[in-house]
Enzyme design. Sequence first.
Site, mmCIF file in Angstrom:
data_model
loop_
_atom_site.group_PDB
_atom_site.id
_atom_site.type_symbol
_atom_site.label_atom_id
_atom_site.label_comp_id
_atom_site.label_asym_id
_atom_site.label_seq_id
_atom_site.Cartn_x
_atom_site.Cartn_y
_atom_site.Cartn_z
ATOM 1 N N TRP A 13 0.828 -1.207 0.000
ATOM 2 C CA TRP A 13 0.000 0.000 0.000
ATOM 3 C C TRP A 13 0.862 1.256 0.000
ATOM 4 O O TRP A 13 0.648 2.179 -0.770
ATOM 5 C CB TRP A 13 -0.957 0.023 1.177
ATOM 6 C CG TRP A 13 -1.435 1.408 1.488
ATOM 7 C CD1 TRP A 13 -1.237 2.096 2.637
ATOM 8 C CD2 TRP A 13 -2.167 2.306 0.626
ATOM 9 N NE1 TRP A 13 -1.781 3.359 2.545
ATOM 10 C CE2 TRP A 13 -2.369 3.508 1.313
ATOM 11 C CE3 TRP A 13 -2.649 2.204 -0.674
ATOM 12 C CZ2 TRP A 13 -3.019 4.604 0.764
ATOM 13 C CZ3 TRP A 13 -3.317 3.299 -1.223
ATOM 14 C CH2 TRP A 13 -3.502 4.459 -0.503
ATOM 15 N N HIS A 14 1.880 1.278 0.830
ATOM 16 C CA HIS A 14 2.707 2.476 0.930
ATOM 17 C C HIS A 14 3.541 2.697 -0.330
ATOM 18 O O HIS A 14 3.867 3.836 -0.653
ATOM 19 C CB HIS A 14 3.582 2.428 2.189
ATOM 20 C CG HIS A 14 2.809 2.778 3.410
ATOM 21 N ND1 HIS A 14 3.005 3.937 4.119
ATOM 22 C CD2 HIS A 14 1.790 2.140 4.038
ATOM 23 C CE1 HIS A 14 2.164 3.989 5.132
ATOM 24 N NE2 HIS A 14 1.412 2.902 5.101
ATOM 25 N N ASP A 15 3.867 1.643 -1.049
ATOM 26 C CA ASP A 15 4.573 1.817 -2.322
ATOM 27 C C ASP A 15 3.615 2.329 -3.394
ATOM 28 O O ASP A 15 3.971 3.197 -4.179
ATOM 29 C CB ASP A 15 5.220 0.505 -2.768
ATOM 30 C CG ASP A 15 6.181 0.706 -3.933
ATOM 31 O OD1 ASP A 15 6.993 1.656 -3.880
ATOM 32 O OD2 ASP A 15 6.134 -0.091 -4.882
ATOM 33 N N ASN A 47 5.151 7.081 6.337
ATOM 34 C CA ASN A 47 5.817 5.779 6.394
ATOM 35 C C ASN A 47 6.518 5.575 7.734
ATOM 36 O O ASN A 47 6.498 4.481 8.280
ATOM 37 C CB ASN A 47 6.845 5.649 5.266
ATOM 38 C CG ASN A 47 6.206 5.682 3.908
ATOM 39 O OD1 ASN A 47 5.078 5.261 3.743
ATOM 40 N ND2 ASN A 47 6.912 6.196 2.935
ATOM 41 N N LEU A 119 1.559 10.449 0.259
ATOM 42 C CA LEU A 119 0.808 9.377 0.915
ATOM 43 C C LEU A 119 0.140 9.960 2.144
ATOM 44 O O LEU A 119 0.811 10.520 3.000
ATOM 45 C CB LEU A 119 1.741 8.236 1.323
ATOM 46 C CG LEU A 119 1.067 7.024 1.918
ATOM 47 C CD1 LEU A 119 0.272 6.275 0.855
ATOM 48 C CD2 LEU A 119 2.103 6.087 2.532
#
Length: 123
Positions: A13-15, A47, A119
């Site tokens: 998800w974070h990528d 992150n 993000l």
Amino acid sequence: MRPFPLKQLRLAWHDAGTYNKNIEEWPLRGGANGSLRFEIEIKHAANATLSSQSGFSGLVNALKLLQPIKDKYSGVTYADLFQLASATAVEEAGGPKIPIKYGRVDVSEPEQCPEEGRLPGMF
């Protein structure tokens, strides 16, 4: 859910979560491009908070779990590996099998990481 699936879901998800459809140029538009492996992006606020949350050992540990696989299969991109690990984690946790399409391209240097703030944070 075991810790491994949680880490891999968050990593994918974070990528991918930095994608911006309004930016046409790659890699500036972000998305699942393997950029999360670079320290500059790991340290982004959205992150970095993962390393202190209960139940998460952080994205760095998730990367460390996948590195031996990447080393063994060097032709696989980080971007594909992160997404494959997430789909596998869903299945291992009792969820559905998620079909995967391969061919994502990795960014090649930290300067290609999306800028801080793309993000959204958790809260």
